[in-house]
Each structure stands twice: as structure tokens, then as C-alpha cells.
Design a protein around this motif. Structure first.
Motif, PDB file in Angstrom:
ATOM      1  N   LEU A 241       0.824  -1.201   0.000  1.00  0.00           N
ATOM      2  CA  LEU A 241       0.000   0.000   0.000  1.00  0.00           C
ATOM      3  C   LEU A 241       0.860   1.254   0.000  1.00  0.00           C
ATOM      4  O   LEU A 241       1.974   1.269   0.529  1.00  0.00           O
ATOM      5  CB  LEU A 241      -0.917   0.022   1.220  1.00  0.00           C
ATOM      6  CG  LEU A 241      -2.005  -1.045   1.313  1.00  0.00           C
ATOM      7  CD1 LEU A 241      -2.787  -0.878   2.619  1.00  0.00           C
ATOM      8  CD2 LEU A 241      -2.944  -0.990   0.116  1.00  0.00           C
ATOM      9  N   ASN A 242       0.315   2.331  -0.599  1.00  0.00           N
ATOM     10  CA  ASN A 242       0.941   3.639  -0.459  1.00  0.00           C
ATOM     11  C   ASN A 242       0.349   4.311   0.774  1.00  0.00           C
ATOM     12  O   ASN A 242      -0.345   3.657   1.561  1.00  0.00           O
ATOM     13  CB  ASN A 242       0.748   4.482  -1.732  1.00  0.00           C
ATOM     14  CG  ASN A 242      -0.730   4.591  -2.114  1.00  0.00           C
ATOM     15  OD1 ASN A 242      -1.599   4.625  -1.234  1.00  0.00           O
ATOM     16  ND2 ASN A 242      -1.007   4.639  -3.415  1.00  0.00           N
ATOM     17  N   ASN A 243       0.572   5.570   0.929  1.00  0.00           N
ATOM     18  CA  ASN A 243       0.110   6.261   2.132  1.00  0.00           C
ATOM     19  C   ASN A 243      -1.261   6.919   1.978  1.00  0.00           C
ATOM     20  O   ASN A 243      -1.680   7.682   2.850  1.00  0.00           O
ATOM     21  CB  ASN A 243       1.133   7.315   2.558  1.00  0.00           C
ATOM     22  CG  ASN A 243       2.434   6.681   3.031  1.00  0.00           C
ATOM     23  OD1 ASN A 243       2.409   5.655   3.694  1.00  0.00           O
ATOM     24  ND2 ASN A 243       3.559   7.294   2.665  1.00  0.00           N
ATOM     25  N   ASP A 244      -1.962   6.634   0.881  1.00  0.00           N
ATOM     26  CA  ASP A 244      -3.286   7.233   0.673  1.00  0.00           C
ATOM     27  C   ASP A 244      -4.259   6.759   1.748  1.00  0.00           C
ATOM     28  O   ASP A 244      -4.228   5.593   2.180  1.00  0.00           O
ATOM     29  CB  ASP A 244      -3.837   6.858  -0.704  1.00  0.00           C
ATOM     30  CG  ASP A 244      -3.064   7.517  -1.830  1.00  0.00           C
ATOM     31  OD1 ASP A 244      -2.304   8.470  -1.547  1.00  0.00           O
ATOM     32  OD2 ASP A 244      -3.216   7.066  -2.988  1.00  0.00           O
ATOM     33  N   ILE A 245      -5.135   7.692   2.142  1.00  0.00           N
ATOM     34  CA  ILE A 245      -6.144   7.336   3.142  1.00  0.00           C
ATOM     35  C   ILE A 245      -7.154   6.347   2.555  1.00  0.00           C
ATOM     36  O   ILE A 245      -7.504   5.338   3.184  1.00  0.00           O
ATOM     37  CB  ILE A 245      -6.860   8.606   3.654  1.00  0.00           C
ATOM     38  CG1 ILE A 245      -5.879   9.476   4.442  1.00  0.00           C
ATOM     39  CG2 ILE A 245      -8.057   8.220   4.530  1.00  0.00           C
ATOM     40  CD1 ILE A 245      -6.474  10.789   4.916  1.00  0.00           C
ATOM     41  N   ASN A 246      -7.656   6.682   1.369  1.00  0.00           N
ATOM     42  CA  ASN A 246      -8.630   5.804   0.717  1.00  0.00           C
ATOM     43  C   ASN A 246      -7.910   4.732  -0.080  1.00  0.00           C
ATOM     44  O   ASN A 246      -6.997   5.030  -0.861  1.00  0.00           O
ATOM     45  CB  ASN A 246      -9.546   6.620  -0.195  1.00  0.00           C
ATOM     46  CG  ASN A 246     -10.406   7.596   0.586  1.00  0.00           C
ATOM     47  OD1 ASN A 246     -11.014   7.228   1.592  1.00  0.00           O
ATOM     48  ND2 ASN A 246     -10.457   8.850   0.140  1.00  0.00           N
ATOM     49  N   ILE A 247      -8.313   3.501   0.140  1.00  0.00           N
ATOM     50  CA  ILE A 247      -7.652   2.353  -0.489  1.00  0.00           C
ATOM     51  C   ILE A 247      -8.545   1.775  -1.584  1.00  0.00           C
ATOM     52  O   ILE A 247      -9.700   1.432  -1.349  1.00  0.00           O
ATOM     53  CB  ILE A 247      -7.340   1.264   0.546  1.00  0.00           C
ATOM     54  CG1 ILE A 247      -6.420   1.823   1.635  1.00  0.00           C
ATOM     55  CG2 ILE A 247      -6.722   0.045  -0.127  1.00  0.00           C
ATOM     56  CD1 ILE A 247      -6.221   0.879   2.791  1.00  0.00           C
ATOM     57  N   LYS A 249      -9.794   1.488  -5.908  1.00  0.00           N
ATOM     58  CA  LYS A 249     -10.716   2.176  -6.816  1.00  0.00           C
ATOM     59  C   LYS A 249     -11.719   1.149  -7.336  1.00  0.00           C
ATOM     60  O   LYS A 249     -11.336   0.147  -7.959  1.00  0.00           O
ATOM     61  CB  LYS A 249      -9.940   2.789  -7.978  1.00  0.00           C
ATOM     62  CG  LYS A 249     -10.824   3.470  -9.010  1.00  0.00           C
ATOM     63  CD  LYS A 249      -9.988   3.975 -10.188  1.00  0.00           C
ATOM     64  CE  LYS A 249     -10.880   4.568 -11.272  1.00  0.00           C
ATOM     65  NZ  LYS A 249     -10.084   5.013 -12.446  1.00  0.00           N
ATOM     66  N   ASN A 265      -3.684  -0.670  -6.070  1.00  0.00           N
ATOM     67  CA  ASN A 265      -2.273  -0.588  -6.495  1.00  0.00           C
ATOM     68  C   ASN A 265      -2.002  -1.393  -7.765  1.00  0.00           C
ATOM     69  O   ASN A 265      -1.140  -2.283  -7.795  1.00  0.00           O
ATOM     70  CB  ASN A 265      -1.335  -1.044  -5.374  1.00  0.00           C
ATOM     71  CG  ASN A 265      -1.222  -0.011  -4.271  1.00  0.00           C
ATOM     72  OD1 ASN A 265      -2.040   0.918  -4.200  1.00  0.00           O
ATOM     73  ND2 ASN A 265      -0.225  -0.163  -3.411  1.00  0.00           N
ATOM     74  N   LYS A 288     -10.458   2.161   4.473  1.00  0.00           N
ATOM     75  CA  LYS A 288      -9.901   3.470   4.820  1.00  0.00           C
ATOM     76  C   LYS A 288      -8.683   3.254   5.720  1.00  0.00           C
ATOM     77  O   LYS A 288      -8.752   2.535   6.707  1.00  0.00           O
ATOM     78  CB  LYS A 288     -10.945   4.326   5.537  1.00  0.00           C
ATOM     79  CG  LYS A 288     -10.479   5.741   5.837  1.00  0.00           C
ATOM     80  CD  LYS A 288     -11.585   6.540   6.498  1.00  0.00           C
ATOM     81  CE  LYS A 288     -11.137   7.961   6.804  1.00  0.00           C
ATOM     82  NZ  LYS A 288     -12.222   8.742   7.457  1.00  0.00           N
ATOM     83  N   ARG A 289      -7.594   3.908   5.329  1.00  0.00           N
ATOM     84  CA  ARG A 289      -6.362   3.724   6.110  1.00  0.00           C
ATOM     85  C   ARG A 289      -6.255   4.785   7.196  1.00  0.00           C
ATOM     86  O   ARG A 289      -6.457   5.977   6.952  1.00  0.00           O
ATOM     87  CB  ARG A 289      -5.140   3.795   5.197  1.00  0.00           C
ATOM     88  CG  ARG A 289      -3.827   3.631   5.950  1.00  0.00           C
ATOM     89  CD  ARG A 289      -2.658   3.467   5.020  1.00  0.00           C
ATOM     90  NE  ARG A 289      -1.399   3.296   5.777  1.00  0.00           N
ATOM     91  CZ  ARG A 289      -0.261   2.882   5.250  1.00  0.00           C
ATOM     92  NH1 ARG A 289      -0.201   2.590   3.954  1.00  0.00           N
ATOM     93  NH2 ARG A 289       0.811   2.756   5.995  1.00  0.00           N
TER      94      ARG A 289
END
Length: 349
Positions: A241-247, A249, A265, A288-289
Motif C-alpha cells: 500500500l501507499n500512504n493514501d487514506i482511501n484504499i 478504486k 495498487n 480506509k487507512r
């Protein structure tokens, strides 16, 4: 000779005749009457037997059979009369507090599932010499009376009586489509809609179509929130995962408003795959992260195909009977007798 003597003999003869002849007539009448009574009794007896035989011909004994159930925990086989097995499934698969008509609907689903399984050529996950298991992953849950008594305690008598009542009311009834037992899929709680079979399993089944199920919002299982560590999330899905809050699409949703495909991703997953890998309640989910955790919110509980149990109970509360419920969740099916399938099941055994 005295001139009166002939007259005396005549009078005496007449007197004897008067005494004897009626006795003979009475005896003869009595014997004839007895013979008629006996004959009449025999005739009535024959008529009664004939009537009973006729009734038996019209109402032959209902076929019965035993089900060999493999008990997962004890690794033993229990042989149980068919209808008693249905009692054990209904008591295990649906909350006992549900309406009678919902429980009746569940009894047909349970009985149909068993018949379809016993007629199936597939023996995957089925130990030798058994018809079905009590494993929810492959078949349906079953508990015997002893197990139910331990579970229900002082409420056992009233609870088991309730279940026996609904099973007896639907005795021998199964669901068919095109004169074959259906796949009576059921689950706990929808997200407001049931799912098309092809959207979850890939195979299109004509009687397993998406319908609205608004009653499920009353279910305690309608919405659920859980957390998972980011590291575990990445491990289970094989991603970073990257650091985006929403995981993720969402690429597409099913008619039942569940995730059909989602991209995370640059990797595309089906909603079913995500649900299974993360062991989620439903394929209607959001991610949600928050720091080192992923917050997961799901709607509904179960695969979503077929009859929603909480939906069935909602319909029952509105006054719908079990036939209405079944025809709502399984389109164009027929309620049929199990009898024509009994011999086929014996052959399979």
C-alpha cells in the motif's frame, strides 16, 4: 265304551297341538333369526375390512428414509430420519426467535438442500458412507437434540416444539425448478439487495436473481466495522500500500450493489476474492487507512445469493406466508413433494 270317551280324545289332541306347534314355530324363527344376525355380522365385517383396505390403498404410508450425517467435531456418522434432520438444521441455521413463516421457509430450503446433495454425483468433501456433513463451508449446519438441549437450556422444550411444528407443517415439501430440486442458497443478511448468482459465483441460475430486501436494515448484522493491520492487509492481498487514506478504486458494482471488481495498487480483484482473502462479512465493503491500520466497513452478512434470512423474517412480520417468502427470493420455483425423489436417493445411497 263310554260315549264321551272319543270326545275326550279329540279335545286332548287339540290341546296338545295348541301347546306344541307354537313352540316349534318359535324355535324355528329363533334359529333363522340367529342365522340372519350372524350372516349380517359377517357381511358387515367384510365390508369394514374392504373399506379399510380401500383407505389404505388411497393413503399409502409416507416414504421415509434416514440421512447419514458426518459430524465434523466427533468424526462420527449419525443416521437420522429425514424430517428429524431438517429439525436439526432449521434449529441451527435460523434464529429460534424468528417468525413461524420464516422458519417454515427455512425448513424447505434445508430439506431441498439435502435432497439436491443426496442426488448429486459430487462427493467432494464427503467422507465415505455419508450423505452430508454438518460443515457450514460445504453443506449446512446440523445439531442433534442433545446439542440443542445444551445450547438452549431451560428453553429447550419450547424451542424444539416450535421448530418441530414448522417442520411438520411443511413435511415432505421441497423447491423445484424444471422438475429438479433447486440450489436453495440462503444467507443471513443482505445489504438491501440480494445478488445475482452469476455476479458472485459466475454461473447464471434463472431462479437466483437480485431482488430488493429492505427488511434487512433491522438486522444486527446489517453493518459491521473491523480493523486490520496494514502489514496483514498487504500480506493477505499480496500488495504494497501507499500512504493514501482511501484504499482501492471500485471498477464495477453488481446489481446487488456489491463490489464486482476493485483495483488496488494496479492489481484487480473481484469482490468475492477480497471477501474470502480478508474473511469479510460481505462483498459490499469500503477501506480506509488510519496510520498502521485499515478500517473496513461492510454491509450485509453472507454471500447475498438466494434467500435472506432476516429479509424472510421481515416479510413474515408483514403477514406474508412461507410460500410468499420463497417465491419472492427464488423466482419461478415450484413447491413439490419429495416422494418422487425418494427412490432416486435410495439408489444413490
Amino acid at each position: 265304551m263310554n260315549k264321551f270317551q272319543p270326545l275326550v280324545w279329540i279335545v286332548l289332541t287339540v290341546f296338545i297341538v295348541i301347546l306344541v306347534v307354537p313352540s316349534i314355530l318359535v324355535a324355528s324363527f329363533s334359529n333363522n333369526t340367529k342365522q340372519k344376525i350372524v350372516a349380517s355380522s359377517k357381511q358387515n365385517s367384510v365390508t369394514s375390512i374392504d373399506n379399510n383396505e380401500s383407505k389404505n390403498d388411497k393413503n399409502p404410508p409416507e416414504p421415509s428414509m434416514e440421512v447419514s450425517v458426518y459430524r465434523t467435531n466427533t468424526k462420527e456418522i449419525e443416521n437420522i430420519p429425514l424430517e428429524e434432520y431438517v429439525v436439526g438444521v432449521v434449529a441451527s441455521e435460523m434464529p429460534i426467535t424468528f417468525e413461524l413463516e420464516a422458519l417454515k421457509a427455512q425448513s424447505l430450503a434445508a430439506r431441498t438442500f439435502l435432497v439436491k446433495q443426496m442426488l448429486s454425483n459430487s462427493k467432494i468433501n464427503l467422507p465415505d458412507g455419508t450423505d452430508i456433513t454438518d460443515n457450514i463451508e460445504y453443506h449446512q449446519v446440523y445439531k442433534n437434540k442433545r446439542e440443542l438441549a445444551n445450547e438452549w437450556g431451560e428453553n429447550y422444550k419450547s424451542n424444539i416444539s416450535k421448530v418441530q411444528k414448522v417442520v411438520e407443517a411443511t413435511k415432505g415439501q421441497i423447491l423445484t425448478y424444471d422438475e429438479k430440486p433447486i440450489d436453495p442458497s440462503f444467507f443471513s443478511t443482505s445489504n438491501g439487495y440480494t445478488e445475482n448468482s452469476e455476479d458472485y459465483w459466475g454461473n447464471k441460475t434463472p431462479y437466483l436473481k437480485s431482488v430488493e430486501s429492505p427488511w434487512d436494515i433491522q438486522s444486527p448484522k446489517f453493518q459491521y466495522r473491523t480493523t486490520i493491520q496494514v502489514s496483514k492487509f498487504e500480506e493477505l492481498l499480496g500488495i504494497k500500500l501507499n500512504n493514501d487514506i482511501n484504499i482501492g478504486k471500485v471498477i464495477s458494482k453488481s446489481k446487488g450493489n456489491r463490489i464486482k471488481y476493485i483495483e488496488i495498487n494496479d492489481k484487480i480483484y473481484s469482490g468475492k476474492t477480497i471477501r474470502e482473502k480478508l474473511k469479510l462479512n460481505s462483498s459490499d465493503f469500503t477501506f480506509k487507512r488510519e496510520g498502521s491500520e485499515v478500517i473496513i466497513t461492510t454491509k450485509g452478512n453472507g454471500h447475498g445469493v438466494g434467500m435472506s434470512q432476516y429479509g424472510a423474517n421481515g416479510l413474515a412480520k408483514e403477514g406474508k406466508n412461507y410460500k410468499d417468502i420463497l417465491n419472492y427470493y427464488y423466482q419461478d420455483v415450484t413447491i413439490s413433494s419429495v416422494e418422487p425423489f425418494i427412490n432416486k436417493m435410495y439408489v444413490k445411497k
